[in-house]
Design a protein around this motif. Structure first.
Motif, PDB file in Angstrom:
ATOM      1  N   ARG A  41      13.525 -23.073  -8.706  1.00  0.00           N
ATOM      2  CA  ARG A  41      13.689 -21.617  -8.788  1.00  0.00           C
ATOM      3  C   ARG A  41      15.072 -21.206  -8.301  1.00  0.00           C
ATOM      4  NH1 ARG A  41       8.105 -21.682  -7.443  1.00  0.00           N
ATOM      5  NH2 ARG A  41       6.925 -20.451  -8.929  1.00  0.00           N
ATOM      6  N   GLU A  47      17.486  -9.523  -4.883  1.00  0.00           N
ATOM      7  CA  GLU A  47      16.039  -9.489  -5.111  1.00  0.00           C
ATOM      8  C   GLU A  47      15.246 -10.091  -3.944  1.00  0.00           C
ATOM      9  OE1 GLU A  47      15.330 -11.267  -8.931  1.00  0.00           O
ATOM     10  OE2 GLU A  47      16.309  -9.620  -9.974  1.00  0.00           O
ATOM     11  N   LYS A  68      11.358  -9.982  -4.903  1.00  0.00           N
ATOM     12  CA  LYS A  68      10.858  -9.037  -5.891  1.00  0.00           C
ATOM     13  C   LYS A  68       9.724  -9.662  -6.727  1.00  0.00           C
ATOM     14  CE  LYS A  68      13.063  -5.891  -9.153  1.00  0.00           C
ATOM     15  NZ  LYS A  68      14.324  -5.623  -9.838  1.00  0.00           N
ATOM     16  N   GLN A  69       9.770 -10.983  -6.909  1.00  0.00           N
ATOM     17  CA  GLN A  69       8.760 -11.680  -7.703  1.00  0.00           C
ATOM     18  C   GLN A  69       7.536 -12.091  -6.885  1.00  0.00           C
ATOM     19  OE1 GLN A  69      12.043 -12.979  -7.638  1.00  0.00           O
ATOM     20  NE2 GLN A  69      12.680 -11.862  -9.464  1.00  0.00           N
TER      21      GLN A  69
END
Length: 92
Positions: A41, A47, A68-69
């Motif tokens: 990742r 983020e 954010k994810q």
């Protein structure tokens, strides 16, 4: 240019021919000025909301990236204080 790295590991358990085999994969989180990169990742600094650590004892812990994810956990053996401090400098 890498600012800091944090070793982490993933444990894989494989069953074959009635045997249980444990495989430990050693990996690293790499902090760059604009992102954090793991084995699979990439997180853009903008983020990332927070980074935290939970001590599990005996030199092990879990480093959490709050993004954010979602929240991504990374199991670590080494002290994560320096890595956390460097990340917090960039996200604050």
């Amino acid at each position: 240019m890498i600012i800091a790295t944090q070793p982490y590991y993933k444990i894989e358990r494989v069953v074959s021919a009635g045997d249980l085999e444990t495989i430990i994969h050693q990996r690293s989180l790499c902090l760059y000025p604009d992102r954090i990169v793991s084995a699979y990742r990439e997180f853009i600094i903008e983020e990332i909301f927070d980074i935290s650590f939970r001590d599990l004892g005996q030199g092990h812990g879990v480093l959490y990236l709050h993004t954010k994810q979602g929240v991504f956990p990374y199991t670590v053996e080494a002290d994560a204080e320096l890595f956390i401090a460097e990340v917090k400098k960039l996200i604050s």
